[in-house]
Design a protein around this motif. Structure first.
Motif, PDB file in Angstrom:
ATOM      1  N   LEU A   1       0.602  -1.319  -0.089  1.00  0.00           N
ATOM      2  CA  LEU A   1      -0.173  -0.089   0.118  1.00  0.00           C
ATOM      3  C   LEU A   1       0.891   1.384   0.033  1.00  0.00           C
ATOM      4  O   LEU A   1       1.643   1.685   1.010  1.00  0.00           O
ATOM      5  N   LYS A   2       0.828   2.015  -1.208  1.00  0.00           N
ATOM      6  CA  LYS A   2       1.602   3.232  -1.013  1.00  0.00           C
ATOM      7  C   LYS A   2       0.682   4.275  -0.936  1.00  0.00           C
ATOM      8  O   LYS A   2      -0.450   4.681  -1.637  1.00  0.00           O
ATOM      9  N   ILE A   3       1.132   5.040   0.166  1.00  0.00           N
ATOM     10  CA  ILE A   3       0.398   6.124   0.438  1.00  0.00           C
ATOM     11  C   ILE A   3       1.190   7.572   0.668  1.00  0.00           C
ATOM     12  O   ILE A   3       2.470   7.605   0.881  1.00  0.00           O
ATOM     13  N   ASN A   4       0.493   8.543   0.226  1.00  0.00           N
ATOM     14  CA  ASN A   4       0.981  10.018   0.151  1.00  0.00           C
ATOM     15  C   ASN A   4       0.491  10.794   1.312  1.00  0.00           C
ATOM     16  O   ASN A   4      -0.591  11.082   1.456  1.00  0.00           O
ATOM     17  N   ARG A   5       1.421  10.998   2.274  1.00  0.00           N
ATOM     18  CA  ARG A   5       0.917  11.771   3.695  1.00  0.00           C
ATOM     19  C   ARG A   5       1.759  13.105   3.678  1.00  0.00           C
ATOM     20  O   ARG A   5       2.936  12.996   3.748  1.00  0.00           O
ATOM     21  N   TRP A   6       1.405  14.139   3.837  1.00  0.00           N
ATOM     22  CA  TRP A   6       2.092  15.818   3.756  1.00  0.00           C
ATOM     23  C   TRP A   6       3.182  15.518   2.909  1.00  0.00           C
ATOM     24  O   TRP A   6       4.202  15.678   3.102  1.00  0.00           O
ATOM     25  N   ASN A   7       2.696  15.072   1.545  1.00  0.00           N
ATOM     26  CA  ASN A   7       3.622  15.385   0.622  1.00  0.00           C
ATOM     27  C   ASN A   7       4.672  14.255   0.505  1.00  0.00           C
ATOM     28  O   ASN A   7       5.815  14.599  -0.147  1.00  0.00           O
ATOM     29  N   LYS A   8       4.506  13.359   1.321  1.00  0.00           N
ATOM     30  CA  LYS A   8       5.708  12.374   1.305  1.00  0.00           C
ATOM     31  C   LYS A   8       5.154  10.875   1.124  1.00  0.00           C
ATOM     32  O   LYS A   8       3.743  10.740   1.458  1.00  0.00           O
ATOM     33  N   ASP A   9       5.837  10.096   0.324  1.00  0.00           N
ATOM     34  CA  ASP A   9       5.410   8.670   0.034  1.00  0.00           C
ATOM     35  C   ASP A   9       5.944   7.889   0.903  1.00  0.00           C
ATOM     36  O   ASP A   9       7.068   7.721   1.437  1.00  0.00           O
ATOM     37  N   TYR A  10       4.985   6.831   1.463  1.00  0.00           N
ATOM     38  CA  TYR A  10       5.437   5.690   2.258  1.00  0.00           C
ATOM     39  C   TYR A  10       4.839   4.434   1.673  1.00  0.00           C
ATOM     40  O   TYR A  10       3.716   4.622   1.021  1.00  0.00           O
ATOM     41  N   LEU A  11       5.764   3.427   1.805  1.00  0.00           N
ATOM     42  CA  LEU A  11       5.036   2.272   1.153  1.00  0.00           C
ATOM     43  C   LEU A  11       5.013   1.004   2.101  1.00  0.00           C
ATOM     44  O   LEU A  11       6.052   0.397   2.684  1.00  0.00           O
ATOM     45  N   PHE A  12       3.674   0.583   2.780  1.00  0.00           N
ATOM     46  CA  PHE A  12       3.378  -0.085   3.749  1.00  0.00           C
ATOM     47  C   PHE A  12       3.202  -1.337   3.194  1.00  0.00           C
ATOM     48  O   PHE A  12       2.739  -1.792   2.043  1.00  0.00           O
ATOM     49  N   ILE A  13       3.784  -2.687   3.918  1.00  0.00           N
ATOM     50  CA  ILE A  13       3.552  -4.043   3.296  1.00  0.00           C
ATOM     51  C   ILE A  13       2.733  -4.986   4.456  1.00  0.00           C
ATOM     52  O   ILE A  13       3.315  -4.877   5.488  1.00  0.00           O
ATOM     53  N   ASP A  14       1.509  -5.325   4.235  1.00  0.00           N
ATOM     54  CA  ASP A  14       0.991  -6.136   5.334  1.00  0.00           C
ATOM     55  C   ASP A  14       1.316  -7.400   4.899  1.00  0.00           C
ATOM     56  O   ASP A  14       1.353  -8.038   3.888  1.00  0.00           O
ATOM     57  N   THR A  15       1.760  -8.292   5.982  1.00  0.00           N
ATOM     58  CA  THR A  15       2.226  -9.533   6.000  1.00  0.00           C
ATOM     59  C   THR A  15       1.335 -10.755   6.619  1.00  0.00           C
ATOM     60  O   THR A  15       0.434 -10.328   7.382  1.00  0.00           O
TER      61      THR A  15
END
Length: 334
Positions: A206-220
């Motif tokens: 799951l790629k999320i843009n928060r406060w103009n920054k990207d994060y890639l979260f991975i649910d396992t």
């Protein structure tokens, strides 16, 4: 078991979805960037469309229907080996009702049964099919060409590769709340959530843009003790989760506040430390902690005391179900 995950992996050019011979191996919606020419698309692998009324088929079917609604283009995959099924007609009816563009693809044409079964698919009222053998990468290139031609009017939109984005793995025991947390972070249902432990099998990005920054979260998948791994599918899911930890930058370890740290949590902690990963300890289900003992500092100190191997971890008390304090996770990541 029509071969969706096999085709998904072939189109990507790498193994992302778990491929297994048992029907129903894919449960969550798996989403990855697919680069075709000078364009980037979201490629989505879904679970099998099944009319059984068991727990998982019902949840998976609901997720498939939601995915169809959100899609711009659909690869309608048919099984040349098994032949025509009533579910094929039902899926196509939904696609047409939603007025979605699609391409019909017959898979497993390298089997002896396919030659006899292909004519059955004309019952669907489709005049042209792409015929492939995804397992052996036969004619898969034609699908990529079809996608490219169908979207030829779109401007080039190559996106930044995920390598430049921090990768955050979400790990923990089965049913600790990992999928609920990723849905809360996304503010929509990405992972299927069930009270039955072991619902998640693949790693869900799951790629999320928060406060103009990207994060890639991975649910396992939930990490069990080796003695508790009951079948081959769970074995592959567990290996995928361990591999995700190794390739991540930061790991969020979810602890169920109702049970506290267990021996399995300690083993997961040791695995995280062994791989020198930054760690956030998310103490979940805080909404179930009585008010008179809901002291975040005291709870954090006690849990870290039970997990001395990661006593350097950042901690946060959350309720993934109610999205309470979830935004704090972004600050801890930064």
């Amino acid at each position: 078991n029509v071969g969706k995950s096999t085709l998904f992996n072939r189109l990507l050019g790498r193994r992302k979805s778990i491929v297994f011979s048992h029907p129903g191996s894919t449960r969550d919606i798996i989403k990855e960037d697919l680069v075709v020419g000078d364009k980037t698309f979201y490629l989505v692998d879904s679970g099998g469309f099944d009319n059984e009324k068991d727990h998982y088929p019902t949840l998976i079917k609901e997720k498939i229907l939601e995915t169809i609604k959100k899609s711009d283009f659909i690869i309608f995959l048919l099984d040349g080996k098994s032949g025509f099924y009533n579910e094929d007609r039902e899926i196509l009816k939904i696609i047409r009702e939603k007025k979605k563009k699609y391409v019909a693809v017959i898979n497993k044409i390298d089997t002896k049964e396919a030659g006899e079964n292909i004519s059955e698919f004309y019952k669907l009222g489709i005049k042209k099919f792409i015929q492939v053998a995804a397992e052996h990468n036969r004619n898969v290139r034609t699908i990529r060409e079809y996608i490219n031609n169908n979207f030829s009017n779109l401007p080039a939109n190559l996106v930044e590769r995920n390598n430049a984005i921090p990768k955050i793995a979400i790990v923990g025991k089965p049913n600790a709340g990992k999928s609920t947390l990723i849905n809360s972070l996304a503010k929509e249902t990405i992972s299927i959530v069930s009270k039955i432990p072991g619902t998640t099998r693949d790693s869900v990005n799951l790629k999320i843009n928060r406060w103009n920054k990207d994060y890639l979260f991975i649910d396992t998948a939930g990490l069990r003790r080796k003695s508790k791994i009951s079948d081959d599918m769970e074995y592959y899911s567990t290996n995928r989760a361990v591999d995700t930890i190794e390739k991540s930058d930061i790991v969020i370890l979810i602890i169920d506040s109702q049970y506290g740290p267990t021996n399995q949590d300690s083993k997961i902690s040791s695995l995280i430390k062994k791989n020198n990963k930054g760690i956030i300890l998310a103490i979940n289900k805080s909404d179930l902690i009585p008010n008179n003992i809901r002291d975040e500092k005291n709870i954090s100190e006690r849990i870290l005391g039970s997990l001395p191997e990661i006593n350097y971890a950042q901690t946060v008390l959350i309720s993934a179900l109610k999205s309470k304090n979830v935004d704090t996770i972004y600050k801890l990541i930064d």
